[in-house]
Motif scaffolding. Structure first.
Motif, PDB file in Angstrom:
ATOM      1  N   LEU A   1       0.891  -1.230  -0.074  1.00 58.72           N
ATOM      2  CA  LEU A   1      -0.164   0.028   0.030  1.00 58.72           C
ATOM      3  C   LEU A   1       0.920   1.345  -0.010  1.00 58.72           C
ATOM      4  O   LEU A   1       0.600   1.998  -0.881  1.00 58.72           O
ATOM      5  CB  LEU A   1      -0.738  -0.008   1.184  1.00 58.72           C
ATOM      6  CG  LEU A   1      -1.630   1.309   1.561  1.00 58.72           C
ATOM      7  CD1 LEU A   1      -2.669   1.669   0.465  1.00 58.72           C
ATOM      8  CD2 LEU A   1      -2.385   1.318   2.773  1.00 58.72           C
ATOM      9  N   ILE A   2       1.711   1.419   0.882  1.00 55.66           N
ATOM     10  CA  ILE A   2       2.625   2.262   0.923  1.00 55.66           C
ATOM     11  C   ILE A   2       3.506   2.542  -0.356  1.00 55.66           C
ATOM     12  O   ILE A   2       3.805   3.709  -0.739  1.00 55.66           O
ATOM     13  CB  ILE A   2       3.755   2.613   2.208  1.00 55.66           C
ATOM     14  CG1 ILE A   2       2.750   2.438   3.279  1.00 55.66           C
ATOM     15  CG2 ILE A   2       4.561   3.619   2.329  1.00 55.66           C
ATOM     16  CD1 ILE A   2       3.522   2.014   4.737  1.00 55.66           C
ATOM     17  N   GLY A   3       4.078   1.513  -1.098  1.00 56.58           N
ATOM     18  CA  GLY A   3       4.878   1.605  -2.026  1.00 56.58           C
ATOM     19  C   GLY A   3       3.842   2.100  -3.261  1.00 56.58           C
ATOM     20  O   GLY A   3       4.419   3.127  -4.115  1.00 56.58           O
ATOM     21  N   ARG A   4       2.599   1.877  -3.335  1.00 58.71           N
ATOM     22  CA  ARG A   4       1.678   2.309  -4.317  1.00 58.71           C
ATOM     23  C   ARG A   4       1.531   4.030  -4.075  1.00 58.71           C
ATOM     24  O   ARG A   4       1.554   4.813  -5.043  1.00 58.71           O
ATOM     25  CB  ARG A   4       0.483   1.676  -4.262  1.00 58.71           C
ATOM     26  CG  ARG A   4       0.096   0.415  -4.952  1.00 58.71           C
ATOM     27  CD  ARG A   4      -0.936  -0.001  -5.441  1.00 58.71           C
ATOM     28  NE  ARG A   4      -1.961   0.042  -4.366  1.00 58.71           N
ATOM     29  CZ  ARG A   4      -2.217  -0.937  -3.579  1.00 58.71           C
ATOM     30  NH1 ARG A   4      -1.672  -2.178  -3.770  1.00 58.71           N
ATOM     31  NH2 ARG A   4      -3.115  -0.830  -2.395  1.00 58.71           N
ATOM     32  N   VAL A   5       1.590   4.603  -2.950  1.00 56.93           N
ATOM     33  CA  VAL A   5       1.278   5.971  -2.701  1.00 56.93           C
ATOM     34  C   VAL A   5       2.678   6.524  -2.931  1.00 56.93           C
ATOM     35  O   VAL A   5       2.734   7.674  -3.584  1.00 56.93           O
ATOM     36  CB  VAL A   5       1.042   6.128  -1.048  1.00 56.93           C
ATOM     37  CG1 VAL A   5       1.116   7.618  -0.526  1.00 56.93           C
ATOM     38  CG2 VAL A   5      -0.244   5.433  -0.773  1.00 56.93           C
ATOM     39  N   ILE A   6       3.957   5.927  -2.723  1.00 53.84           N
ATOM     40  CA  ILE A   6       5.087   6.420  -2.806  1.00 53.84           C
ATOM     41  C   ILE A   6       5.211   6.681  -4.411  1.00 53.84           C
ATOM     42  O   ILE A   6       5.712   7.899  -4.952  1.00 53.84           O
ATOM     43  CB  ILE A   6       6.446   5.665  -2.286  1.00 53.84           C
ATOM     44  CG1 ILE A   6       6.138   5.786  -1.015  1.00 53.84           C
ATOM     45  CG2 ILE A   6       7.498   6.190  -3.010  1.00 53.84           C
ATOM     46  CD1 ILE A   6       7.420   4.689  -0.077  1.00 53.84           C
ATOM     47  N   GLU A   7       4.867   5.728  -5.210  1.00 55.93           N
ATOM     48  CA  GLU A   7       5.169   5.678  -6.657  1.00 55.93           C
ATOM     49  C   GLU A   7       3.993   6.748  -7.218  1.00 55.93           C
ATOM     50  O   GLU A   7       4.497   7.513  -8.112  1.00 55.93           O
ATOM     51  CB  GLU A   7       4.523   4.354  -7.221  1.00 55.93           C
ATOM     52  CG  GLU A   7       4.622   4.357  -8.872  1.00 55.93           C
ATOM     53  CD  GLU A   7       4.216   2.984  -9.363  1.00 55.93           C
ATOM     54  OE1 GLU A   7       4.176   2.669 -10.603  1.00 55.93           O
ATOM     55  OE2 GLU A   7       3.773   2.304  -8.657  1.00 55.93           O
ATOM     56  N   SER A   8       2.895   7.221  -6.796  1.00 53.59           N
ATOM     57  CA  SER A   8       1.833   8.125  -7.042  1.00 53.59           C
ATOM     58  C   SER A   8       2.718   9.566  -7.008  1.00 53.59           C
ATOM     59  O   SER A   8       2.738  10.514  -7.605  1.00 53.59           O
ATOM     60  CB  SER A   8       0.684   8.116  -6.610  1.00 53.59           C
ATOM     61  OG  SER A   8       0.606   8.302  -5.077  1.00 53.59           O
ATOM     62  N   LEU A   9       3.280   9.841  -5.791  1.00 51.61           N
ATOM     63  CA  LEU A   9       3.844  10.953  -5.217  1.00 51.61           C
ATOM     64  C   LEU A   9       5.141  11.471  -6.232  1.00 51.61           C
ATOM     65  O   LEU A   9       5.588  12.508  -6.156  1.00 51.61           O
ATOM     66  CB  LEU A   9       4.012  10.899  -3.691  1.00 51.61           C
ATOM     67  CG  LEU A   9       2.835  10.868  -2.919  1.00 51.61           C
ATOM     68  CD1 LEU A   9       3.030  10.804  -1.368  1.00 51.61           C
ATOM     69  CD2 LEU A   9       1.933  12.245  -3.000  1.00 51.61           C
ATOM     70  N   ASP A  10       5.994  10.095  -6.590  1.00 49.40           N
ATOM     71  CA  ASP A  10       7.173  10.358  -6.996  1.00 49.40           C
ATOM     72  C   ASP A  10       7.126  10.534  -8.621  1.00 49.40           C
ATOM     73  O   ASP A  10       8.085  10.063  -9.362  1.00 49.40           O
ATOM     74  CB  ASP A  10       8.093   9.048  -6.678  1.00 49.40           C
ATOM     75  CG  ASP A  10       9.555   9.499  -6.965  1.00 49.40           C
ATOM     76  OD1 ASP A  10       9.949  10.789  -6.752  1.00 49.40           O
ATOM     77  OD2 ASP A  10      10.109   8.320  -7.299  1.00 49.40           O
ATOM     78  N   ALA A  11       5.990  10.611  -9.139  1.00 45.33           N
ATOM     79  CA  ALA A  11       5.849  10.736 -10.648  1.00 45.33           C
ATOM     80  C   ALA A  11       6.729  11.876 -11.193  1.00 45.33           C
ATOM     81  O   ALA A  11       6.566  13.151 -10.523  1.00 45.33           O
ATOM     82  CB  ALA A  11       4.339  10.835 -10.982  1.00 45.33           C
ATOM     83  N   ALA A  12       6.934  11.964 -12.359  1.00 42.57           N
ATOM     84  CA  ALA A  12       8.146  12.977 -12.904  1.00 42.57           C
ATOM     85  C   ALA A  12       6.802  14.021 -13.308  1.00 42.57           C
ATOM     86  O   ALA A  12       5.925  13.770 -13.877  1.00 42.57           O
ATOM     87  CB  ALA A  12       8.734  12.530 -14.118  1.00 42.57           C
TER      88      ALA A  12
END
Length: 255
Positions: free
Chosen positions: A56-67
């Motif tokens: 879950l946290i990984g998905r949130v990190i991925e969405s926040l770390d978008a270029a």
């Protein structure tokens, strides 16, 4: 270090954003037994938690770390008699042109001797990052005197950029772009003070559409004191044949 049974350790490398900023968002998503921290040196998020929570946290990190998406900005400044713009449908109330219409207008300019493209430039910037264009020179506005402890006196010139400046801030939404445009023209007065004229325009457009800024009266014969935007006059008090200056600004999302 002792971890709760069933928990795992995983490190997420932040590619585009700031690990500390993302940490502040995801820290509260951990379980009671979980731990979340960040390492500024490697710009990483460290998570110890149960697999489902890590996912879950990984998905949130991925969405926040978008270029941030890139935006291509094209600026075209056109000068012509007012009749030309009226004939092609450019009036003061028409702020946005649909995608594909600017090339048609540029073709019409090629065929009309009364219309001239004075400036054409293209640049790229990221969403939510200002892009700046500048045509200026450093002008002398005074002297600065520095007195050091040993009694040495040093006089240095103070210079400021004077000329044409354009700042464009595009913000990409889901399917639209909010564009804030601020053209500024500065001139040096006889008393060495700087006079500025600024116009602020904001519009929400679809990808590839064009914002129309202008309809500013100018004159064909320019004296040396006339204020100009990228070598195009903004105003004049002469009674010579009057013309109009219009800026076309196109914003396009770069995939």
């Amino acid at each position: 270090m002792c971890f709760a049974q069933g928990t795992e350790l995983k490190i997420f490398k932040v590619k585009y954003g700031n690990a500390q900023s993302i940490y502040k968002v995801v820290a509260d998503l951990k379980s009671e037994q979980g731990k979340v921290s960040y390492d500024a040196g490697t710009n990483s998020i460290i998570i110890v938690d149960y697999p489902q929570n890590i996912e879950l946290i990984g998905r949130v990190i991925e969405s926040l770390d978008a270029a941030e998406r890139q935006v291509e900005i094209r600026v075209v400044v056109v000068e012509s008699a007012g009749e030309f713009f009226r004939n092609i449908g450019i009036t003061g109330s028409r702020l946005v042109l649909p995608r594909g219409e600017l090339p048609v207008i540029l073709k019409a300019i090629e065929k009309d001797k009364s219309a001239t493209v004075k400036t054409s430039m293209t640049l790229r910037t990221q969403s939510n990052q200002p892009a700046q264009l500048q045509v200026s020179s450093d002008e002398f506005i005074g002297n600065e005197v520095t007195i050091y402890d040993n009694g040495t006196i040093v006089t240095s010139e103070i210079r400021e950029p004077v000329g044409s400046f354009l700042e464009v801030l595009p913000v990409v939404n889901d399917a639209t772009i909010t564009v804030t445009v601020r053209p500024t023209v500065s001139s040096l007065r006889k008393n060495a003070s700087i006079h500025e004229q600024t116009i602020l325009t904001q519009a929400m457009i679809n990808d590839g559409e064009t914002i129309v800024i202008g309809g500013v009266d100018s004159e064909k014969r320019i004296d040396k004191n006339s204020r100009t935007l990228f070598n195009v006059p903004l105003s004049s008090k002469s009674k010579s044949a009057r013309e109009k200056v219009v800026m076309f600004l196109t914003a396009k999302i770069v995939e």
